[in-house]
Design a protein around this motif. Structure first.
Motif, mmCIF file in Angstrom:
data_model
loop_
_atom_site.group_PDB
_atom_site.id
_atom_site.type_symbol
_atom_site.label_atom_id
_atom_site.label_comp_id
_atom_site.label_asym_id
_atom_site.label_seq_id
_atom_site.Cartn_x
_atom_site.Cartn_y
_atom_site.Cartn_z
ATOM 1 N N SER A 1 0.817 -1.204 0.000
ATOM 2 C CA SER A 1 0.000 0.000 0.000
ATOM 3 C C SER A 1 0.849 1.252 0.000
ATOM 4 C CB SER A 1 -0.911 -0.005 1.229
ATOM 5 O OG SER A 1 -1.619 -1.217 1.290
ATOM 6 N N THR A 2 1.941 1.195 0.725
ATOM 7 C CA THR A 2 2.827 2.359 0.781
ATOM 8 C C THR A 2 3.490 2.580 -0.578
ATOM 9 O OG1 THR A 2 3.157 1.889 3.128
ATOM 10 C CG2 THR A 2 4.714 3.389 2.098
ATOM 11 N N VAL A 3 3.880 1.486 -1.230
ATOM 12 C CA VAL A 3 4.450 1.610 -2.586
ATOM 13 C C VAL A 3 3.396 2.194 -3.530
ATOM 14 C CG1 VAL A 3 5.242 0.281 -4.601
ATOM 15 C CG2 VAL A 3 6.135 -0.251 -2.315
ATOM 16 N N GLU A 4 2.187 1.649 -3.459
ATOM 17 C CA GLU A 4 1.125 2.129 -4.349
ATOM 18 C C GLU A 4 0.843 3.615 -4.138
ATOM 19 O OE1 GLU A 4 -2.637 -0.315 -5.409
ATOM 20 O OE2 GLU A 4 -3.285 1.078 -3.874
ATOM 21 N N TYR A 5 0.797 4.018 -2.866
ATOM 22 C CA TYR A 5 0.532 5.426 -2.574
ATOM 23 C C TYR A 5 1.675 6.304 -3.097
ATOM 24 C CZ TYR A 5 -1.231 9.519 -0.155
ATOM 25 O OH TYR A 5 -1.747 10.763 0.113
ATOM 26 N N ALA A 6 2.909 5.851 -2.884
ATOM 27 C CA ALA A 6 4.065 6.651 -3.312
ATOM 28 C C ALA A 6 4.065 6.873 -4.822
ATOM 29 C CB ALA A 6 5.366 5.950 -2.894
ATOM 30 N N VAL A 7 3.736 5.808 -5.568
ATOM 31 C CA VAL A 7 3.812 5.913 -7.031
ATOM 32 C C VAL A 7 2.547 6.555 -7.599
ATOM 33 C CG1 VAL A 7 4.104 4.644 -9.190
ATOM 34 C CG2 VAL A 7 5.339 3.914 -7.124
ATOM 35 N N ALA A 8 1.384 6.071 -7.163
ATOM 36 C CA ALA A 8 0.136 6.528 -7.789
ATOM 37 C C ALA A 8 -0.308 7.893 -7.272
ATOM 38 C CB ALA A 8 -0.968 5.495 -7.552
ATOM 39 N N ALA A 9 -0.151 8.148 -5.995
ATOM 40 C CA ALA A 9 -0.636 9.425 -5.458
ATOM 41 C C ALA A 9 0.439 10.496 -5.446
ATOM 42 C CB ALA A 9 -1.196 9.225 -4.046
ATOM 43 N N LEU A 10 1.706 10.113 -5.227
ATOM 44 C CA LEU A 10 2.764 11.113 -5.084
ATOM 45 C C LEU A 10 3.683 11.203 -6.302
ATOM 46 C CD1 LEU A 10 3.764 10.406 -1.356
ATOM 47 C CD2 LEU A 10 2.263 12.224 -2.213
ATOM 48 N N GLY A 11 3.577 10.220 -7.210
ATOM 49 C CA GLY A 11 4.393 10.304 -8.423
ATOM 50 C C GLY A 11 5.881 10.103 -8.212
ATOM 51 N N VAL A 12 6.242 9.366 -7.166
ATOM 52 C CA VAL A 12 7.660 9.121 -6.903
ATOM 53 C C VAL A 12 8.294 8.371 -8.074
ATOM 54 C CG1 VAL A 12 9.100 7.579 -5.498
ATOM 55 C CG2 VAL A 12 7.602 9.260 -4.398
ATOM 56 N N ARG A 13 9.515 8.717 -8.456
ATOM 57 C CA ARG A 13 10.166 8.098 -9.612
ATOM 58 C C ARG A 13 11.438 7.338 -9.278
ATOM 59 N NH1 ARG A 13 8.778 12.044 -14.645
ATOM 60 N NH2 ARG A 13 10.191 10.583 -15.656
ATOM 61 N N ASP A 14 11.813 7.308 -8.006
ATOM 62 C CA ASP A 14 12.966 6.507 -7.571
ATOM 63 C C ASP A 14 12.580 5.745 -6.313
ATOM 64 O OD1 ASP A 14 15.685 7.215 -9.048
ATOM 65 O OD2 ASP A 14 14.499 9.069 -8.917
ATOM 66 N N ILE A 15 12.849 4.450 -6.308
ATOM 67 C CA ILE A 15 12.594 3.655 -5.108
ATOM 68 C C ILE A 15 13.895 2.968 -4.725
ATOM 69 C CG2 ILE A 15 11.246 1.800 -4.059
ATOM 70 C CD1 ILE A 15 9.054 2.275 -6.077
ATOM 71 N N ILE A 16 14.251 3.124 -3.473
ATOM 72 C CA ILE A 16 15.482 2.526 -2.957
ATOM 73 C C ILE A 16 15.114 1.448 -1.943
ATOM 74 C CG2 ILE A 16 17.647 2.964 -1.713
ATOM 75 C CD1 ILE A 16 16.734 6.097 -2.396
ATOM 76 N N VAL A 17 15.549 0.223 -2.187
ATOM 77 C CA VAL A 17 15.457 -0.825 -1.167
ATOM 78 C C VAL A 17 16.806 -0.878 -0.488
ATOM 79 C CG1 VAL A 17 15.178 -3.289 -0.724
ATOM 80 C CG2 VAL A 17 13.772 -2.170 -2.465
ATOM 81 N N CYS A 18 16.829 -0.698 0.829
ATOM 82 C CA CYS A 18 18.091 -0.508 1.521
ATOM 83 C C CYS A 18 18.280 -1.527 2.640
ATOM 84 C CB CYS A 18 18.136 0.916 2.080
ATOM 85 S SG CYS A 18 19.706 1.304 2.860
ATOM 86 N N GLY A 19 19.183 -2.479 2.437
ATOM 87 C CA GLY A 19 19.561 -3.423 3.484
ATOM 88 C C GLY A 19 20.751 -2.902 4.268
ATOM 89 N N HIS A 20 21.233 -3.676 5.226
ATOM 90 C CA HIS A 20 22.364 -3.204 6.032
ATOM 91 C C HIS A 20 23.088 -4.378 6.693
ATOM 92 C CE1 HIS A 20 20.448 -3.761 10.048
ATOM 93 N NE2 HIS A 20 19.360 -3.761 9.298
ATOM 94 N N SER A 21 24.281 -4.124 7.147
ATOM 95 C CA SER A 21 25.057 -5.166 7.827
ATOM 96 C C SER A 21 24.519 -5.395 9.236
ATOM 97 C CB SER A 21 26.535 -4.736 7.887
ATOM 98 O OG SER A 21 26.685 -3.545 8.634
ATOM 99 N N ASP A 22 24.807 -6.573 9.791
ATOM 100 C CA ASP A 22 24.407 -6.947 11.156
ATOM 101 C C ASP A 22 22.890 -6.899 11.347
ATOM 102 O OD1 ASP A 22 25.389 -7.834 13.697
ATOM 103 O OD2 ASP A 22 24.820 -5.915 14.563
ATOM 104 N N CYS A 23 22.129 -7.198 10.279
ATOM 105 C CA CYS A 23 20.660 -7.113 10.352
ATOM 106 C C CYS A 23 20.096 -8.305 11.129
ATOM 107 C CB CYS A 23 20.082 -7.099 8.935
ATOM 108 S SG CYS A 23 18.280 -7.021 8.901
ATOM 109 N N GLY A 24 19.330 -8.017 12.157
ATOM 110 C CA GLY A 24 18.752 -9.080 12.986
ATOM 111 C C GLY A 24 17.853 -10.015 12.202
ATOM 112 N N ALA A 25 17.081 -9.454 11.279
ATOM 113 C CA ALA A 25 16.181 -10.295 10.481
ATOM 114 C C ALA A 25 16.990 -11.249 9.602
ATOM 115 C CB ALA A 25 15.266 -9.416 9.632
ATOM 116 N N MET A 26 18.053 -10.751 9.009
ATOM 117 C CA MET A 26 18.864 -11.595 8.131
ATOM 118 C C MET A 26 19.628 -12.639 8.940
ATOM 119 S SD MET A 26 18.092 -10.675 5.117
ATOM 120 C CE MET A 26 16.459 -10.121 5.641
ATOM 121 N N LYS A 27 20.051 -12.267 10.131
ATOM 122 C CA LYS A 27 20.706 -13.256 10.990
ATOM 123 C C LYS A 27 19.722 -14.362 11.365
ATOM 124 C CE LYS A 27 22.702 -10.283 13.963
ATOM 125 N NZ LYS A 27 23.638 -9.794 15.013
#
Ligand SMILES: [Zn+2]
Ligand SMILES: [Zn+2]
Ligand SMILES: [Zn+2]
Ligand SMILES: [Zn+2]
Ligand SMILES: [Zn+2]
Ligand SMILES: [Zn+2]
Lengths: 231, 231, 231, 231, 231, 231
Positions: free
Chosen positions: E80-106
């Motif tokens: 829903s957040t992606v849809e709102y960003a693109v359809a309502a706000l017209g965002v043209r760049d999306i960054i997926v950002c991971g990181h080191s020492d991530c608890g979820a990935m561990k």
């Protein structure tokens, strides 16, 4: 390149030109298939070969285990294909077709083989009734016989699921739908059919009536009036 | 305070002491109910009154529309109650009980009345087969007759759903389960029962066999062996 | 034939004729129940007996464990029954009623007993908060005390779920809804009620105010204006 | 190239080196954030700015509408983030933070603006209680006041959802969790807090106790014993 | 009181007044963020700090594991957040950002650590592709290297999910959307970027073109005509 | 009786005996199909005919619209069939095959024709990206050209979905999987193939390399080490 994929050119060069009249008619008039067949994805069980069907004859839904989920709040591809076949195409015969040596049924018989395949395991929950029936009613079966029993009960279970689909249920009441439960034995080259009255599978024989899982006898339109009168 | 709620003290003062022997036995030995009844939440249809049941006699599941979703990947309260009744309590008779003047069935007949009740609307998709059957097979019915027809077909549909539940399916094959489809007419004080062979509802009559939706005739344990021999 | 099922004839012969005036009124005017009760399917806990309710008095939802799932994107039978009771019938009191010796709560206490009942196990995830509270806050409880604690916390959890339902939430803000959390001890013949202010269960006593889980005190319509003024 | 994206080099060149001691400690010892904040994806409401938080201080979940679905059978990203914060990180304060001029709340107020955004529409069903409360209890509000009312009630609703999460429920009973419902007015530069006892939002004032939605007062460990004694 | 929570007063006293012109403009004209960033809830990875973003610059979605479920029948907060960003706000760049020492990935690397966190476990099924790739293609990696590999592949998998969202897919075809896959190494103070052409992560370097996961090159509007002509 | 159904006897009498050596081998050694084909249920598009496949050559999944839902928390028949093909059978080529005059794609183009088919409508949400791309990027197309464009984009969308399946994603990284996006024009007797590099469909030509949607070039096992070294 995968040799099989290269064979596609033969379709363009030989098959299509050789049936150009049939394809032309089908492209112009659209399809009006004579039945819907729900069968396994197994490469050895080719629906059109078993049914001796030409292009245009048979609407086909295939998935691992020839499964039809019951009609529920959230439905997927099989339910949609059934709905389209009945509501848009007016199909009046549906065949659920299982087969011998089915990988999905073998996995159901030995659930531990599904460890690396969580989706298959979840999908096969739609065959839980078959598994439950065999475990509970035929506990002494094992090996080949057990897999065969599960495969046959799976056809019974999927026929029960089919009956929950509104378009199918209504067509049955109208007397415009027959359901068929088949089992292709690819070892013996034999096809068995479910007899809905007795719950047993019989070898199909050309000189005898085809066993039918759910026949197309309508309930009479008087039914509700009758009940009123009885009060 | 709501006057009804205040009546609870009578339970402690009168009802419980008056049945202390029965409650004592039920508390000590646990329950072993004789049947599962799935009926509507409607305040006018009291299962224990219709069945003349004592505490301990009747396992009861009630919801708007006496609905049993089919067994699917994601199951809820009704499926769990059925599973518990059969697997943990060994219940051998299940009654699906509809009734006249049912609010849920009236809503199904006039879907526009569901506008402010999105959940009821979604829940009633489990009665879509009943709606579809009546729309498609009895298009001329209207008013009271149409609601009655939908209510009867809804019982038929929920019986079809019940058969998809693995524990129920296996008990049927073992010959240890009968399914009953009833309809209580609260205007006429009459109970109708579904006859599974003909698909019609009959008035229950003390001097005649009870109509049964799905009877408890086992398939024989020989079935699969027989099929083998037939090859 | 199951002896219990045969008793239905007594309803037609005795019960209905004996209350024909009441049934006639209810059939003509429809129902207007005084409360919704959500209780367990357990055969020993008969809501109408505990509430001393006549036909027409009590809208009833029953399932294994007297569970109310929270309002979520996908809702089922309980949510729909709650929605119907509040939106269509205008019910202003909802009672969630647990009980002693509950099979569902015992299963929650010993999850390994759920191995053959995957749906019950999934359904009881809606009681996970009760299980989590007792495991985490009362780790020393065991046996009968632990099951009792889980059963009481389960009532607390289901009341929390009820508050997430939009129709219930709005009725609370309007001051037109009270929620009641009860526990029927079928060994002692006693009913306990949840006091929402302290979070404890108290014996109901006729000479004292009834403990209420969520009371019907409206927030004033001025609220938002007041906030504006504060800026 | 998007100018914003190019600013990332400043992080490597300036920000990280300038806080190398802090980052070094956080990389070596892992995080132990002091609170979980659930806020909107809105670009104008930066949680770390509002909380004046350093890296390592604040675990943050952001989505359109600062929504927390209730704990249900199928859970998603917010539920998982809450579970991780409480169970793995031991967070003891959770802040749900709404804000003025929220696009999601405006869409909730005018559902017709959601026509091209079916997912946002579905997601906002988790705010249905807020919508229902305002429609039903404050029917005269409109324009800016109505959006403000929905936004405040949305915070109330999400706090109710949070309480259904087992890990949160248990921590509340243990007295180890406080829930905070905030509203950032980006026009007035003011933060309001929900007072759970009265259900109203108050301006936060440094010289007064912080309003708390659900406070961390434990229920006593004696509770169940007390009830036993009362029998 | 939690010391962090008390810091909120500094926002009212210092931050807001210091940026009153910016906030005033944002409150009056609404937001028009320059990008959407999907990052982890981890307290050490502050998107606005990494991007050096001012209020109004960056639409932000955060959850445990910086996950974007694929577009499916049932969607949640991230979709829903992606849809709102693109359809309502017209965002043209999306960054997926991971990181080191991530608890979820561990946790993904050691699934047994998820035993008390069933929701996190379910949520991380959306990272199953990353887990599967590393288990199957890099079986010899272990420890820190394995977690790093899973974290990088997780960014790749989430980019693949993003492409299934209709609004994103259409914007890519129009040449109006670029997708970025980043990895913040909080030990080294370094940001890596996914180069979609090679499938590798490269250190971002100010003197070189930014690696892009999916670039914004439109397919030509002639495409379908061309195909027609080719026949 | 339906004439088509009667043709099954020819299978037993002619087809099976005529291929008894092949069937014997397949029954003894099991299947090892050379590819998985995902195609439409349409009766005019027979996968084995297009591929000139013998029994045992082609694992086949068919549904209305040749759809592959993305890998998500809840998966169904197509996902399970893909998983089985890759994990259990080791298939290394997957073909998604659309076709001209597809009923599902026509319905997508005119959603109002789906009014009586709610399941088909729901199922086609998995083609929403195709619909969105054509509406947004090729707004001027109509009639036959619009349906053709949607059908081609639907193949593109399903290929994107396939890449989200863990078993497929890992096989791609290992260089052991190629994905093919085909379109069979049953009017022209022509097969088009998607060229993944340009995003365009090309006529398959025997004298040119087969266009491939996603080719089987492995990423090197060194990747992660390289990244380490780059720090
Ligand atoms: Zn098979
Ligand atoms: Zn009813
Ligand atoms: Zn119980
Ligand atoms: Zn917002
Ligand atoms: Zn993380
Ligand atoms: Zn088609």
């Amino acid at each position: 390149m995968n040799e099989l994929i290269g064979r596609v050119f033969r379709f363009e060069k030989t098959v299509f030109p050789g049936s150009s009249a049939l394809y032309g008619k089908l492209a112009t008039h659209g399809q009006s298939p004579k039945a819907l067949m729900i069968s396994c994805a197994d490469s050895r069980v080719v629906p059109e070969l078993i049914m001796q069907a030409e292009p245009g004859d048979l609407f086909v839904c295939r998935n691992a285990g020839n499964i039809v989920p019951p009609f529920a709040t959230q439905n997927g591809g099989v339910s949609s294909t059934v709905e389209y076949a009945v509501a848009a195409l007016g199909v009046r015969d549906i065949i659920v077709c299982g087969h011998s040596d089915c990988g999905a049924m073998k996995a159901l018989s030995k659930p531990e083989t599904l460890d690396g395949m969580p989706n298959v395991a979840a999908w096969l929950r739609h065959s839980a009734a078959a598994q439950h029936v065999v475990n509970s009613c035929y506990p002494d079966l094992d090996g080949h016989d057990r897999i065969r029993a599960i495969s046959l009960e799976n056809v019974v279970a999927q026929i029960a699921h089919l009956r929950t689909h509104p378009a199918v249920a209504a067509a049955i009441v109208r007397g415009e739908m027959a359901l068929h439960g088949w089992f292709v034995d690819i070892h013996a080259g034999q096809v068995l059919g479910l007899d809905g009255d007795t719950g047993r599978f019989l070898a199909l024989r050309e000189d005898q009536p085809l066993p039918v899982a759910v026949s197309s006898t309508p309930r009479m339109a008087m039914d509700y009036a009758t009940v009123e009168a009885a009060e």
